[in-house]
Design a protein around this motif. Structure first.
Motif, PDB file in Angstrom:
ATOM      1  N   CYS A  59       0.823  -1.208   0.000  1.00 57.60           N
ATOM      2  CA  CYS A  59       0.000   0.000   0.000  1.00 57.60           C
ATOM      3  C   CYS A  59       0.857   1.257   0.000  1.00 57.60           C
ATOM      4  O   CYS A  59       0.572   2.217  -0.737  1.00 57.60           O
ATOM      5  N   TYR A  87      -5.669   2.367   3.388  1.00 59.44           N
ATOM      6  CA  TYR A  87      -6.395   1.257   3.992  1.00 59.44           C
ATOM      7  C   TYR A  87      -6.653   1.612   5.447  1.00 59.44           C
ATOM      8  O   TYR A  87      -6.188   2.639   5.954  1.00 59.44           O
ATOM      9  N   PHE A 142      -5.279  -2.071  -5.173  1.00 67.52           N
ATOM     10  CA  PHE A 142      -4.556  -3.114  -4.444  1.00 67.52           C
ATOM     11  C   PHE A 142      -4.665  -4.450  -5.172  1.00 67.52           C
ATOM     12  O   PHE A 142      -3.672  -5.167  -5.332  1.00 67.52           O
TER      13      PHE A 142
END
Length: 256
Positions: free
Chosen positions: A8, A15, A50
């Motif tokens: 990420c 997130y 993602f």
């Protein structure tokens, strides 16, 4: 968790800790003492990015499963498994140690949300499959599952496409967990999922929605997140082995 966090960061994907992991971070700066997993969530935009980047960035020994990636996984969320470990769940299911990632979608705040919710309710039938019994309702259910709804993945892709496009026809929207291990239609204010910070969790800093107390209050419909002693029980697993690949465990456990 570290593997997911690094992916990420490398692609500026936001997130947040999710569910019980938010409670743990809030009360204990780590996992709940009686919990046995970590929960993560993303908005659809972050989640799709993602899903795009993560499979090629996972270290050897990790496998990612998502219905968008192929037909071999037809659950509504993403699962990343450490293939070099074994985890036996209470229901007897065997995998490696895993991390589940739930997606939160924008849902129109006007009448169009009824379409999303209708498709969500239909997804529950698709995921649960046929029911025992020969009632008219069950016969109709079986007919639909054998014909128009015979492919879970195809239905989920259609459901996702509708949800991703429908909110654009409304000036106002909320976020809902229509796809997830514990999917539901609880509505969260946009600000909850559009502002992030970090929080201490097991001695490290991980991302979390900035208004995480409001997130918890909305999700659990309460303001006190402490559990009584009788509910402080790890709910999921019979056995964990950090050194045995689960596919080897399965070979050994299958009778000759």
């Amino acid at each position: 968790m570290d593997v997911m966090d690094q992916i990420c960061k490398s692609h500026d994907i936001q997130y947040s800790l999710c569910g019980g992991s938010v409670v743990g971070a809030h009360l204990y700066k780590g996992c709940l003492p009686w919990d046995d997993d970590i929960d993560v969530m993303m908005t659809r935009e972050n989640y799709n990015r993602f899903v795009e980047f993560a499979p090629s960035m996972l270290p050897n020994g990790f496998t990612m499963y998502n219905y968008q990636l192929g037909d071999d996984f037809t659950k509504t969320f993403t699962k990343i498994i450490n293939d070099n470990t074994t985890l036996v769940q209470m229901d007897g299911a065997v995998t490696g140690i895993f991390l589940d990632i739930t997606v939160y979608d924008k849902v129109p705040a006007n009448g169009l949300r009824k379409i999303d919710f209708a498709l969500y309710n239909l997804s529950l039938m698709v995921m649960r499959g046929k029911m025992p019994g020969n009632s008219l309702k069950n016969r109709i259910r079986s007919f639909l599952l054998d014909t128009m709804l015979s492919s879970r993945r195809r239905y989920l892709m259609f459901f996702q496409w509708v949800v991703e496009h429908l909110w654009k026809y409304s000036r106002h929207y909320n976020y809902c967990e229509l796809f997830g291990a514990w999917a539901n239609t609880i509505a969260y204010r946009p600000a909850v999922f559009e502002n992030y910070t970090t929080i201490e969790f097991e001695g490290k800093q991980y991302m979390i929605v900035r208004d995480y107390v409001e997130y918890l209050q909305t999700r659990y419909n309460r303001t006190d997140f402490r559990e009584p002693k009788e509910r402080q029980v790890a709910p999921h697993y019979k056995m964990v082995d950090f050194n045995l690949p689960y596919k080897e465990y399965l070979k050994k456990s299958i009778p000759n």
